[in-house]
Design a protein around this motif. Structure first.
Motif, PDB file in Angstrom:
ATOM      1  N   ASP A 228       0.992  -1.332  -0.572  1.00 57.32           N
ATOM      2  CA  ASP A 228       0.093  -0.366  -0.070  1.00 57.32           C
ATOM      3  C   ASP A 228       1.072   1.105   0.389  1.00 57.32           C
ATOM      4  O   ASP A 228       0.404   2.031  -0.465  1.00 57.32           O
ATOM      5  N   ARG A 232       1.386   4.113  -2.784  1.00 59.91           N
ATOM      6  CA  ARG A 232       0.886   5.548  -2.248  1.00 59.91           C
ATOM      7  C   ARG A 232       1.916   6.112  -3.431  1.00 59.91           C
ATOM      8  O   ARG A 232       1.980   7.166  -4.001  1.00 59.91           O
ATOM      9  N   ASP A 235       1.914   6.355  -7.072  1.00 59.76           N
ATOM     10  CA  ASP A 235       0.849   6.879  -7.587  1.00 59.76           C
ATOM     11  C   ASP A 235       0.445   8.628  -7.708  1.00 59.76           C
ATOM     12  O   ASP A 235       0.520   9.399  -8.151  1.00 59.76           O
TER      13      ASP A 235
END
Length: 245
Positions: A228, A232, A235
């Protein structure tokens, strides 16, 4: 697992009933092929309930549910809303008692829900016969395939035999597609972490090992999964590039 399905039984054509072991073997091979062609565990369960209606003699509807040690029951696939109600547990009504027996026995038959103890949830929905078969079992939960019929005394020894053979194929297909999905996700995760590591290398002017260590430390510090955190970073980097273009 957890995604729900509503699959009309009419979507799957009726299979011929079997007059001998050769016909049964052919039908099971065809079913196994369809099961192994599914792409996700959810679609495997979807296919399994449809196939069960055509394969198990007397079956009119089918459903798959997950039971835990606390007695909770979750519907994950069904061919009809009445089956979904049984598989999920009818609010305010006694739960079908056969679920408890499946912790000790691989198969449980309900000959007549109107006369057997704990059969009320089935009887009230017009389901008189049931054949419940374990698909998966561990210490905490069971995955169960159940076929239903509107008349009593439908599922005999022959139906039980075919049901057990079929669930063996379903279990193998479910295990296979689960492993495939896990491997695919692992590859995606590795690629994502690789991209995040490359971004940190460029930003911080460090080598790959230092970049990965930095990512791991940030994951632990923020109590966020490595995957995750990597997503992050990737992105955010993509958003920055798009804003600057």
């Amino acid at each position: 697992m957890p995604k729900r399905f509503v699959v009309p039984a009419s979507d799957f054509p009726e299979s011929s009933r079997f007059t001998g072991d050769f016909e049964l073997a052919e039908a099971l091979v065809a079913a196994a092929r369809q099961l192994h062609e599914t792409a996700t565990p959810h679609s495997t369960l979807d296919t399994a309930v449809r196939l069960a209606v055509g394969l198990v003699p007397g079956a009119e509807q089918a459903g798959i549910s997950v039971l835990d040690r606390g007695g909770n029951r979750r519907a994950v696939a069904w061919t009809d809303e009445s089956v979904r109600a049984v598989e999920a547990g009818v609010p305010g009504r006694v739960k079908p008692s056969y679920g408890e027996h499946l912790w000790q026995e691989p198969v449980v038959r309900v000959a007549d829900s109107e006369t057997e103890e704990g059969g009320e949830p089935l009887a009230v929905l017009g389901l008189r016969s049931a054949l419940a078969l374990r698909l998966r079992a561990d210490k905490r939960r069971l995955t169960v395939l159940t076929v239903y019929a509107g008349k009593p005394g439908v599922f005999d020894e022959a139906a039980t035999r075919i049901g057990r053979l079929f669930t063996a194929h379903v279990s193998l297909a479910l295990e296979s597609v689960t492993v495939r999905e896990q491997l695919t996700e692992a590859m995606r995760t590795r690629d994502l972490i690789g991209q995040a590591t490359g971004i940190l290398m460029e930003r911080m002017n460090i080598d790959a090992a230092e970049s990965f260590d930095s990512l791991v430390r940030a994951s632990q510090r923020e109590n966020v999964k490595l995957r995750d955190l990597a997503r992050r970073i990737v992105d955010a980097n993509n958003a920055t590039r798009e804003a600057g273009s």
